[in-house]
Design an enzyme around this catalytic site. Structure first.
Site, mmCIF file in Angstrom:
data_model
loop_
_atom_site.group_PDB
_atom_site.id
_atom_site.type_symbol
_atom_site.label_atom_id
_atom_site.label_comp_id
_atom_site.label_asym_id
_atom_site.label_seq_id
_atom_site.Cartn_x
_atom_site.Cartn_y
_atom_site.Cartn_z
ATOM 1 N N ASP A 43 72.327 -9.435 -35.245
ATOM 2 C CA ASP A 43 73.384 -9.961 -36.118
ATOM 3 C C ASP A 43 73.956 -8.834 -36.976
ATOM 4 O O ASP A 43 73.223 -8.128 -37.671
ATOM 5 C CB ASP A 43 72.807 -11.050 -37.028
ATOM 6 N N TYR A 48 79.551 -5.325 -43.035
ATOM 7 C CA TYR A 48 78.339 -4.501 -43.186
ATOM 8 C C TYR A 48 78.615 -3.028 -42.926
ATOM 9 O O TYR A 48 77.839 -2.173 -43.348
ATOM 10 C CB TYR A 48 77.243 -4.970 -42.222
ATOM 11 N N LYS A 73 80.816 -10.782 -37.460
ATOM 12 C CA LYS A 73 81.612 -11.656 -38.322
ATOM 13 C C LYS A 73 82.894 -10.944 -38.743
ATOM 14 O O LYS A 73 82.889 -9.726 -38.953
ATOM 15 C CB LYS A 73 80.821 -12.037 -39.582
ATOM 16 N N HIS A 104 83.360 -15.100 -41.926
ATOM 17 C CA HIS A 104 82.273 -14.779 -42.850
ATOM 18 C C HIS A 104 82.211 -15.667 -44.095
ATOM 19 O O HIS A 104 81.136 -15.991 -44.584
ATOM 20 C CB HIS A 104 82.376 -13.310 -43.263
ATOM 21 N N LYS A 226 65.376 -9.548 -41.460
ATOM 22 C CA LYS A 226 65.732 -8.134 -41.416
ATOM 23 C C LYS A 226 64.638 -7.311 -42.064
ATOM 24 O O LYS A 226 63.933 -7.771 -42.972
ATOM 25 C CB LYS A 226 67.060 -7.873 -42.125
ATOM 26 N N SER A 227 64.505 -6.088 -41.609
ATOM 27 C CA SER A 227 63.592 -5.127 -42.206
ATOM 28 C C SER A 227 63.909 -3.758 -41.630
ATOM 29 O O SER A 227 64.414 -3.651 -40.510
ATOM 30 C CB SER A 227 62.130 -5.489 -41.921
#
Length: 277
Positions: A43, A48, A73, A104, A226-227
């Site tokens: 994603d 971003y 998005k 978004h 997420k990480s």
């Protein structure tokens, strides 16, 4: 990998990898680690600023394109130029098609943007289209006055904000519920120290984070944790070898405060924050 079927019969993984606030080499390495760990959905978003890095990682992974479900998005500032924005995303992500494209936020001229997405969908450049951060009233309005029903609504969802009311509306209109921030963002400590959650995790030999993600998945919610840490990326994928009982699920439901932290388009402070993107 467990999958769900969207309202246009496209299959989407139930678990994906989020890239919010990642960039450059760190993003590329994290996505590559995720793909090598078994994730098959990534994603990203125009806002971003990391679509290039995501595209690089997918190519470097060597995994056939058809096996990776790519989600991006369109930022609300680009709604007047949605087709051009999607074309730019295709180039950055180094692909000839996108699996899912979302609007978004419900700001600006999102009706015009939606109709451009419908056009791209019918042309085959996008396999499914959807929205993000849409409250039930905005979503239903969009459905009633357009041709294509959104396949997905991506909204902030986690144990402390389970979106149970929204989930019922999404089910009624056959829109899949996708959770961003499934581990609670800034409230991780508050969530992960909950004694009920800690005890359930101990029973299954799992971490609190794994149980939190499993809870959402068993509730029919798609998750995209997420990480940037390789061990956490792998840990967040290890969710398919245990199942929560009905009693455990009911206990975790009680953690819900129904208070979004970052994804409420009706909150002026959150709108102001989103406007910075």
């Amino acid at each position: 990998m467990n999958k769900i079927t969207l309202n246009n019969d496209i299959q989407m993984p139930l678990l994906g990898f989020g890239t919010f606030l990642m960039g450059g080499a760190e993003c590329e390495e994290s996505v590559l680690t995720a793909l090598r760990s078994g994730y098959r959905m990534i994603d990203t978003a125009e806002a971003y600023g990391n679509e290039d890095a995501v595209g690089n990682a997918i190519v470097e992974s060597g995994i056939p394109r058809k096996e990776v479900f790519i989600v991006t998005k369109v930022n609300f500032r680009s709604y007047e130029n949605t087709c051009e924005t999607v074309e730019a995303s295709l180039q950055k992500l180094k692909t000839s098609y996108l699996d899912l494209v979302l609007l978004h936020w419900p700001f600006g001229n999102y009706y015009a943007a939606w109709r451009e997405l419908e056009k791209l969908y019918h042309e085959g450049k996008i396999r499914a289209i959807g929205v993000s951060n849409f409250a039930p009233d905005r979503l239903i309005d969009l459905i009633e006055f357009n041709k294509v029903t959104p396949a997905v609504n991506q909204i902030e969802t986690h144990l402390l904000c389970q979106r149970r009311t929204e989930h019922k509306w999404l089910e009624k209109y056959h829109v899949r519920h996708m959770a961003y921030a499934p581990l609670g963002q800034g409230r991780k400590n508050e969530m992960f120290e909950n004694p009920v959650l800690v005890e359930i995790a101990k029973v299954h030999g799992k971490t609190a984070a794994q149980v939190a993600l499993r809870f959402l998945m068993q509730s029919g919610v798609v998750v995209i944790p997420k990480s940037v840490h390789a061990d956490r990326i792998k840990e967040n994928f290890n969710l398919f070898d245990f199942e929560l009982t009905v009693d455990e699920m009911n206990q975790l439901v009680k953690m819900d405060t129904a208070m979004p932290m970052i994804g409420n388009p009706e909150d002026p402070a959150m709108v102001e924050e989103a406007m910075k993107w």
